[in-house]
Structures are given as structure tokens and as C-alpha cells.
Scaffold this active site. Structure first.
Site, PDB file in Angstrom:
ATOM      1  N   SER A 110       0.531  -0.769   0.626  1.00  0.00           N
ATOM      2  CA  SER A 110      -0.100  -0.039   0.166  1.00  0.00           C
ATOM      3  C   SER A 110       0.752   1.596   0.531  1.00  0.00           C
ATOM      4  O   SER A 110       2.036   0.726  -1.137  1.00  0.00           O
ATOM      5  CB  SER A 110      -0.916   0.080   1.245  1.00  0.00           C
TER       6      SER A 110
ATOM      7  N   HIS B  44      -2.805  -0.887  -3.264  1.00  0.00           N
ATOM      8  CA  HIS B  44      -3.564   0.055  -3.348  1.00  0.00           C
ATOM      9  C   HIS B  44      -3.445   0.907  -3.908  1.00  0.00           C
ATOM     10  O   HIS B  44      -2.231   1.563  -3.636  1.00  0.00           O
ATOM     11  CB  HIS B  44      -3.904   0.306  -1.600  1.00  0.00           C
TER      12      HIS B  44
ATOM     13  N   ASP C  47      -4.035  -4.866   5.392  1.00  0.00           N
ATOM     14  CA  ASP C  47      -4.671  -5.838   5.033  1.00  0.00           C
ATOM     15  C   ASP C  47      -3.111  -6.579   4.131  1.00  0.00           C
ATOM     16  O   ASP C  47      -2.464  -6.390   4.602  1.00  0.00           O
ATOM     17  CB  ASP C  47      -5.353  -4.890   3.353  1.00  0.00           C
TER      18      ASP C  47
END
Length: 365
Positions: free
Chosen positions: A172, A199, A292
Site C-alpha cells: 500500500s 492499493h 490488509d
């Protein structure tokens, strides 16, 4: 009286040459109770002068500016006065996309789509404001240049019993430069297919895949439904789409609801590999905010897969890999500069083991 003070608002420096867009961004900042406007300027030169004086908590940076562009401004700010930077870019313009991706490599934390104007809608405006606030909380340091990492990192023992056929990677915040560094160190002959989750706003994913393809000798493209995994190819999750690996190493794309607020979800990718590949998979979880990927990486490790997390020492944000470490989902934690060599070590050990097995079988055939 409770005695508790309200949280301090994050001070934002807006750098944008378009008067209309600058007014939109200023309004977004002033309308958000979490944010406070430090100043709004139209050139990189003004921003460089003001950053050490105003000490903003976060900078909203345009990339296409008169005179010095946002990429060079990012480089200079991250070298002289490190500050969280959010790139606000036009996703429909190829040159701007390339500059935006290079700005991420130079130390900017994230990229968001430039608002179209007053009618860009409350959801888009809220997303920009939220991104500015979140990134204002990230502690940044003087940008690490890749040349500062050891050219030959200390070797990490390679498990000799691994027989992987697929590699999954996810990140991310801080992911684009991490992927650039790791994939850029892998040769075109790398033997495994790679599936990748980053992401990032949906509007930027095609440009991200194209940019990543310029950073590595591997082929890179957005994943397609029903496509078979190919050795030496990087299959990138499209925007707002879960990327899964199905039976027969076939790609499955899903528009199921976000998991843990994320779509694509790193955990869903890793969990699909746990089901379909198990011990034949390697999972790598890189820098990123939140958790995540941790649950999916735990699934993969329980299924016999080999799992790697980026070490705190090089993570821009150690949220995702840190959560995986706390869950016991990680076989080994490595600094970013050691991950590619470790992967090559695993691939080399597998190659030599296959050659050795062939030599042993030869006289018996």
C-alpha cells in the site's frame, strides 16, 4: 471537564498552478475539520521557500507546474525538509501519470486524482481530504536512495525444500518504489509468474502498470479474467477489483465488496493462493498502512507456503507487514534491499535441485 484536548488539525500546503483547482483544494481543506490551510501557492519555487518556514504536516503537490515541476520539488523537499507529500494528478494524461509515479519513487506517499472542479462531487473531495489527513500522520525521513542500500545484502539462508511455482506480492503506502526496486532486480528469465496488489486509485492503475513495466525487465500488465499465469510476467490487480488465483493457475477477477476497506485485497489474493497452490507459493507483504494482507498471509503459511514481510527498517509504513508479523504469518522479515536476492536464491536453489535430481535419475533411465 474531561481535560482532553481536541486532536490537532493537520496543516496543509497546497501547491497547484491552476487557479480553479487551487480554489477547489483550498475549499476542501477549509471544509474538513481535520485539516487547516497553511498556505496555497502556484509554483514549486514558492513551495520550496515556504516548507522550512511553515513546516506543514502534509503537502498537496501538483506535478505539472510552471518552472520546476512537482517531481523535482518532491526530490528537493524529501532531501532537505522531509514532509509527507500527496501527489494530486490528472489520471487521464500519460506524461502526468509518469511524473506522478516517479514522484512516488522519489518519496511522495500517495497519488490521488485531481478534482474536476466545483462539481467533482462530495465523495471525490472527501477522498482527497481523507488522504491528506492520513498521510499527514506518516513519519517520513530523509529519502533513502537505492544506492544507499547494500549492493550485496547480508545473505539470508534459503530453505532448501521449497518448490514454488508462483509469487504473490502486495503493498500500500510506499509500494510503487518498493515494487520498482524489487522487480527491477529480477531478470527477464525469472521462473515464476507474479501476481501483484497495490492499493491505489482505480484511475491510476493502468498508468501504474505501464510505469512499472519501465522499471523491470519482466513484462507487466493489468490482469485479465481467465488469463493463465505466465512465468516472468507480472499480473497487476486492476483498480477496484479483487485479484484471485483459481484452479489451473487461472486468474479470477472479482467485484465482491471490499475486504477490510480494500479492493483489491491483499488478503483475498494470498488466501486464494493458499487454496490453489499451498506449499507451491511464495507470498511477499511490503510496506503499507493498515492490516490488509496479514490474514491472507497467515492462510498461506498454514497451507505450507513461504511468506516474507518487509522489515520495519525500510518500510515507509510498517502497518501491513507488522500486523502479519504479530499474527505469526511470516517465515522471514527482510529489508527491502534483500528481498530480490532472497527470491533469486530460492529460484536458484530450486534450479540446482532440479538439475541434481536429473543427474541422479540419468544413470537409472
Amino acid at each position: 471537564m474531561s481535560g482532553s484536548l481536541p486532536p490537532r488539525r493537520a496543516r496543509v500546503l497546497v501547491v497547484e498552478d491552476s487557479a480553479v483547482i487551487r480554489q477547489v483544494l483550498v475549499r476542501l481543506v477549509r471544509d474538513d475539520p481535520r485539516l487547516e490551510l497553511a498556505e496555497a501557492v502556484e509554483t514549486a519555487e514558492e513551495a520550496l521557500r515556504l516548507v522550512p518556514l511553515l513546516r506543514p504536516d502534509v503537502i498537496s503537490m501538483d506535478v505539472r507546474l510552471p518552472g520546476m515541476d512537482g517531481l523535482e520539488a518532491t526530490r528537493r523537499i524529501m532531501s532537505a525538509c522531509p514532509t509527507p507529500i500527496v501527489i494530486v494528478s490528472d489520471a487521464s494524461t500519460d506524461p502526468a501519470l509518469q511524473v506522478s509515479m516517479n514522484a512516488l519513487r522519489s518519496g511522495a506517499l500517495s497519488v490521488v486524482e485531481k478534482p474536476a472542479g466545483w462539481l467533482s462531487g462530495p465523495q471525490g473531495g472527501a477522498a482527497i481530504a481523507t488522504q491528506l489527513y492520513i498521510m499527514s500522520q506518516v513519519p517520513v525521513i530523509r529519502r533513502r536512495l537505492s544506492a544507499q542500500w547494500p549492493v550485496t545484502p547480508a545473505p539470508v539462508p534459503v530453505p532448501m525444500d521449497l518448490r514454488p511455482r508462483v509469487l504473490a506480492m502486495a503493498a500500500s503506502t510506499g509500494g510503487p518504489p518498493a515494487f520498482s526496486h524489487i522487480l527491477g532486480a529480477l531478470p527477464a528469465t525469472f521462473p515464476w509468474p507474479i501476481v501483484l496488489v497495490q492499493h491505489m486509485g482505480a484511475a491510476f492503475m493502468e498508468g501504474f502498470a505501464a510505469w512499472l513495466g519501465t522499471q523491470t525487465s519482466l513484462s507487466v500488465a493489468l490482469a485479465r479474467q481467465g488469463e493463465r499465469l505466465r512465468p516472468g510476467h507480472v499480473h497487476v490487480a486492476p483498480g477496484e477489483t479483487h485479484l484471485l488465483v483459481g484452479p489451473g493457475d487461472e486468474i479470477r477477477l472479482s467485484h465482491a465488496p471490499p475486504l477490510g476497506g480494500q479492493r483489491p485485497s491483499a488478503s483475498m489474493l494470498f488466501s486464494s493462493l493458499a487454496r490453489e497452490a499451498g506449499a507451491d507459493a511464495v507470498g511477499v507483504l511490503l510496506t503499507g498502512m493498515g492490516e490488509d494482507g496479514s490474514a491472507g498471509l497467515a492462510d498461506l503459511r498454514r497451507a505450507g507456503g513461504y511468506t516474507i514481510a518487509e522489515d520495519r527498517s525500510t518500510s515507509v509504513v510498517h502497518g501491513m507487514p507488522g500486523a502479519a508479523e504479530r499474527m505469526g504469518a511470516v517465515c522471514v522479515s527482510l529489508p527491502q534491499g534483500a528481498i530480490a536476492s532472497h527470491l533469486l536464491g530460492i529460484a536458484g536453489a530450486l534450479h540446482h535441485a532440479t538439475e541434481w535430481a536429473g543427474m541422479l535419475e540419468g544413470p537409472m533411465s
